[in-house]
Design an enzyme around this catalytic site. Structure first.
Site, PDB file in Angstrom:
ATOM      1  N   SER A   1       0.791  -1.222   0.000  1.00 49.46           N
ATOM      2  CA  SER A   1       0.000   0.000   0.000  1.00 49.46           C
ATOM      3  C   SER A   1       0.829   1.280   0.000  1.00 49.46           C
ATOM      4  CB  SER A   1      -0.949  -0.035   1.189  1.00 49.46           C
ATOM      5  OG  SER A   1      -1.858   1.009   1.107  1.00 49.46           O
ATOM      6  N   HIS A   2       0.707   2.064   1.069  1.00 51.11           N
ATOM      7  CA  HIS A   2       1.325   3.381   1.129  1.00 51.11           C
ATOM      8  C   HIS A   2       2.799   3.312   1.543  1.00 51.11           C
ATOM      9  CE1 HIS A   2      -0.348   1.999   4.840  1.00 51.11           C
ATOM     10  NE2 HIS A   2       0.499   2.768   5.503  1.00 51.11           N
TER      11      HIS A   2
ATOM     12  N   ASP B   1      -2.873   6.170  -3.352  1.00 53.60           N
ATOM     13  CA  ASP B   1      -1.692   5.543  -2.753  1.00 53.60           C
ATOM     14  C   ASP B   1      -1.137   4.413  -3.615  1.00 53.60           C
ATOM     15  OD1 ASP B   1      -3.692   3.682  -2.333  1.00 53.60           O
ATOM     16  OD2 ASP B   1      -2.891   3.041  -0.401  1.00 53.60           O
TER      17      ASP B   1
ATOM     18  N   ASP C   1      -1.454   1.173  -3.843  1.00 49.43           N
ATOM     19  CA  ASP C   1      -2.332   0.159  -4.427  1.00 49.43           C
ATOM     20  C   ASP C   1      -3.691   0.706  -4.835  1.00 49.43           C
ATOM     21  OD1 ASP C   1      -2.928   0.521  -1.714  1.00 49.43           O
ATOM     22  OD2 ASP C   1      -3.832  -1.466  -1.560  1.00 49.43           O
TER      23      ASP C   1
ATOM     24  N   ASP D   1      -6.176   2.267  -3.220  1.00 48.81           N
ATOM     25  CA  ASP D   1      -7.399   2.212  -2.419  1.00 48.81           C
ATOM     26  C   ASP D   1      -7.607   3.458  -1.558  1.00 48.81           C
ATOM     27  OD1 ASP D   1      -5.387   1.587  -0.652  1.00 48.81           O
ATOM     28  OD2 ASP D   1      -6.273  -0.288   0.061  1.00 48.81           O
ATOM     29  N   ARG D   2      -6.602   4.332  -1.469  1.00 43.74           N
ATOM     30  CA  ARG D   2      -6.774   5.548  -0.655  1.00 43.74           C
ATOM     31  C   ARG D   2      -6.982   6.764  -1.544  1.00 43.74           C
ATOM     32  NH1 ARG D   2      -2.869   5.481   4.588  1.00 43.74           N
ATOM     33  NH2 ARG D   2      -3.129   3.269   5.074  1.00 43.74           N
TER      34      ARG D   2
ATOM     35  N   LYS E   1     -11.648  -0.371   0.024  1.00 47.73           N
ATOM     36  CA  LYS E   1     -11.731   1.067  -0.182  1.00 47.73           C
ATOM     37  C   LYS E   1     -11.244   1.370  -1.597  1.00 47.73           C
ATOM     38  CE  LYS E   1      -7.506   1.931   2.570  1.00 47.73           C
ATOM     39  NZ  LYS E   1      -7.197   0.636   3.221  1.00 47.73           N
TER      40      LYS E   1
HETATM   41  C1  VG1 Z   1      -3.480   1.703   8.320  1.00 50.71           C
HETATM   42  C2  VG1 Z   1      -4.684   2.615   8.489  1.00 50.71           C
HETATM   43  C3  VG1 Z   1      -5.967   1.827   8.311  1.00 50.71           C
HETATM   44  C4  VG1 Z   1      -5.946   1.133   6.942  1.00 50.71           C
HETATM   45  C5  VG1 Z   1      -4.698   0.287   6.822  1.00 50.71           C
HETATM   46  C6  VG1 Z   1      -4.560  -0.331   5.445  1.00 50.71           C
HETATM   47  O1  VG1 Z   1      -3.487   0.706   9.319  1.00 50.71           O
HETATM   48  O2  VG1 Z   1      -4.668   3.232   9.756  1.00 50.71           O
HETATM   49  O3  VG1 Z   1      -7.062   2.702   8.428  1.00 50.71           O
HETATM   50  O4  VG1 Z   1      -7.077   0.308   6.790  1.00 50.71           O
HETATM   51  O5  VG1 Z   1      -3.540   1.081   7.047  1.00 50.71           O
HETATM   52  O6  VG1 Z   1      -4.579   0.648   4.458  1.00 50.71           O
HETATM   53  P1  VG1 Z   1      -2.582   0.815  10.648  1.00 50.71           P
HETATM   54  O7  VG1 Z   1      -2.827  -0.491  11.371  1.00 50.71           O
HETATM   55  O8  VG1 Z   1      -1.178   1.007  10.198  1.00 50.71           O
HETATM   56  O9  VG1 Z   1      -3.075   1.996  11.402  1.00 50.71           O
HETATM   57  V1  VG1 Z   1      -3.781   0.391   3.007  1.00 50.71           V
HETATM   58  O10 VG1 Z   1      -4.122   1.622   2.025  1.00 50.71           O
HETATM   59  O11 VG1 Z   1      -2.413  -0.187   3.588  1.00 50.71           O
HETATM   60  O12 VG1 Z   1      -4.393  -1.075   2.349  1.00 50.71           O
HETATM   61 CO    CO Z   2      -3.621   1.202   0.180  1.00 50.07          CO
END
Ligand code: VG1
Ligand code: CO
Length: 542
Positions: free
Chosen positions: A112-113, A276, A278, A280-281, A375
């Site tokens: 992801s990010h 982001d 992948d 989804d954000r 998302k």
């Molecule tokens: C973070 C965010 C959470 C989100 C998750 C995955 O998790 O706070 O809201 O669902 O990332 O997002 P954490 O446990 O680090 O707070 V993504 O865009 O990585 O799929």
């Molecule tokens: Co993501």
């Protein structure tokens, strides 16, 4: 030919908030990927002859892992694999393909990010047949299996050509390499008024979209520039790169600061957005106004009926616990249900499947709806565009109107990254120990009403998830939440979520960190952040 290969278990394959995330060299250990994928297959049953969707965000190690996953799907008895061209699928596009093709599940490769590259992050996530991330009972089973695994099955055939749209075979397994964007773009056309948005662009509406060299580049180019007629150049950094150009593909004010500066400048376009790694954000910035993700969720919910896909109204809204209560006020006015879940999209799946909610969101820049079970960054951007086209107002006007109607929830998240695990768990343990004595305590002008360690009982299947964050609720509706991240790959990250409700329009023009100053001080008073972490300020403020 299918082979059975002997292996030894690893003890660290426990999925976090969103799949298994580790540094690339961890995944490159012998059999590490194979062990985890076999643990997935061993934890689910009934996939013989069924379809598996595979794709990822294009980061370093994506292609290698996809080849392994395809050969293991063949040897384990799947009948068909659908994979995005070049191994590319955004997370919401993968979710859509699972649903559309009635697939058994999907394997999504992303961190992801988090940054990508040979020494950066990688991840593997398993999604179930509704298109959503596997629920906890499945991820718990995968982890349990990974601790005992002693063999895996894999086909020794040649690699699939991932760049050629085609049907290829690994023995009996059919591998369909498909266009990564087509199905997703077609789905978006069913939800939004593309004609009205196209007209808005034709009338001179200007936008800037930062794809951050991540997966949404091809999706945004096709949808925004080709189908909606946004000016060429609207999509910035639109080519996915294995290392995201060396940046964090995290659409927040720190990592998308160029977009932020552009949107605050005299020559700002009408609308700015980013997504982001992948896809989804989403980050939403209007001309000279940043919309917090919590506010964006509330504003999208309040206006969703303006888009064709939601003209019948919403069934309900769900938000993760740390997300601000702005959406609750919209649900109250619409007289629909509001659900508060733990952090992570996997908790929304049951609510969506049961038809209890239509729109979901998280403060971490995630918003989505019943159209998929993840998302969806571009979905949120398109819903905003549809609303702007329908209301013919600016983002600033829509936000001001929203706050005047519902009040304003000032909101920020302060992250302390790269802490030692001992300091972070010590801080959380100390907070937990204080819980019984907190109600009634005064901190400056704030007085604590209740405090707890958030636990969630799923209203659909009754499953219980405990220790999902410490909540401190103040008289008057302000709130502080503390939790540790479940997506990091080194050390610990403390997240401090701060929220203050302000009903009075006369006080809606404050700078957020100033509006929250009393709460920021109180957070340190209760949790001793500075002394316990040795940090005098957060690493990231969003
Ligand atoms: C973070 C965010 C959470 C989100 C998750 C995955 O998790 O706070 O809201 O669902 O990332 O997002 P954490 O446990 O680090 O707070 V993504 O865009 O990585 O799929
Ligand atoms: Co993501």
């Amino acid at each position: 030919m299918n082979l059975i290969v002997a292996t030894q278990p690893y003890d660290d394959q426990k999925p976090g908030t969103s799949g298994l995330r580790k540094k690339v060299p961890v995944f490159q250990q012998p059999n590490y990927v194979e062990n985890f994928i076999q643990s997935i297959f061993d934890s689910v049953a009934g996939f013989s002859g069924e379809t598996l969707v595979i794709g990822g965000d294009g980061r370093y190690f994506n292609r290698e892992t996809i080849q392994i996953a395809i050969k293991m799907a063949a040897a384990n008895g799947f009948g068909r694999v659908i994979v995005g061209q070049g191994g590319i699928l955004s997370t919401p596009a993968a979710s859509h393909l699972i649903r559309k093709n009635k697939a058994f599940g999907g394997i999504i490769l992303s961190a992801s990010h988090n940054p990508g590259g040979p020494t950066e992050d990688f991840g593997i996530k398993y999604n179930v047949s509704n298109g959503g991330p596997a629920p906890e009972k499945v991820t718990d089973a995968i982890y349990a299996r990974s601790l005992e695994i002693d063999r895996y099955a894999i086909n020794d055939g040649p690699d699939i050509d991932l760049d050629r749209i085609s049907v290829q075979h690994v023995d009996d397994l059919a591998v369909e390499v498909i266009d990564s964007v087509d199905d997703y773009a077609a789905l978006m056309e069913t939800l939004f008024d593309f004609g009205a948005i196209r007209q808005m662009f034709a009338d001179g509406f200007r936008m800037s979209f930062d794809a951050m060299h991540a997966v949404t580049g091809p999706y945004a180019l096709e949808i925004l520039e080709r189908r909606l007629g946004a000016q060429p150049g609207t999509v910035k950094d639109g080519i996915p790169l294995p290392d995201f150009g060396g940046h964090h593909p995290d659409p927040n004010l720190v990592h998308a600061h160029e977009l932020y500066e552009l949107m605050m400048s005299a020559d700002a376009p009408d609308f700015g957005a980013a997504s982001d790694g992948d896809g989804d954000r989403n980050l939403i910035i209007g001309k000279r106004i940043f919309v917090t993700p919590s506010d964006s969720l509330a504003m999208l919910a309040a206006n969703a009926h303006l888009a064709p896909g939601y003209s019948g109204g919403l069934k309900g809204i769900a938000r993760s616990m740390p997300t601000s209560g702005a959406a609750d006020r919209v649900a109250e006015k619409l007289d629909i249900g509001i659900y508060e879940t733990p952090t992570g999209w996997k908790f929304f799946g049951n609510l969506l499947d049961a038809g209890l909610v239509t729109i979901c969101g998280e403060e971490s820049a995630g918003t989505g709806s019943s159209h998929v079970r993840e998302k969806d960054g571009l979905w949120a951007v398109l819903l905003w565009l549809n609303i702007l086209a329908a209301r013919k107002q600016s983002v600033q006007e829509i936000a001001a109107d929203h706050w005047a109607t519902y009040g304003r929830n000032y909101y920020a998240r302060h992250d302390y990254e790269g802490l030692s695990v001992e300091a972070a768990t010590g801080l959380m343990d100390n907070l937990r120990a204080q819980l019984p004595t907190l109600p009634g305590r005064k901190l400056g002008s704030l007085s604590i009403r209740t405090a707890d360690d958030f636990a969630y009982t799923d209203p659909v299947d009754g499953s219980v998830s405990e220790h999902q964050g410490i909540r401190i609720l103040f008289e008057g509706g302000s709130r502080i939440v503390f939790r540790l991240s479940g997506t990091g790959t080194s050390g610990a990250t403390l997240r401090v979520y701060l929220e203050r409700f302000e009903p009075d329009t006369a006080h809606h023009g404050m700078e957020t960190q100033i509006a929250l100053a009393g709460l920021i001080e109180a957070a340190d008073g209760i949790a001793q952040i500075r002394s316990r972490t040795g940090r005098d300020k957060p690493s990231v403020v969003t």
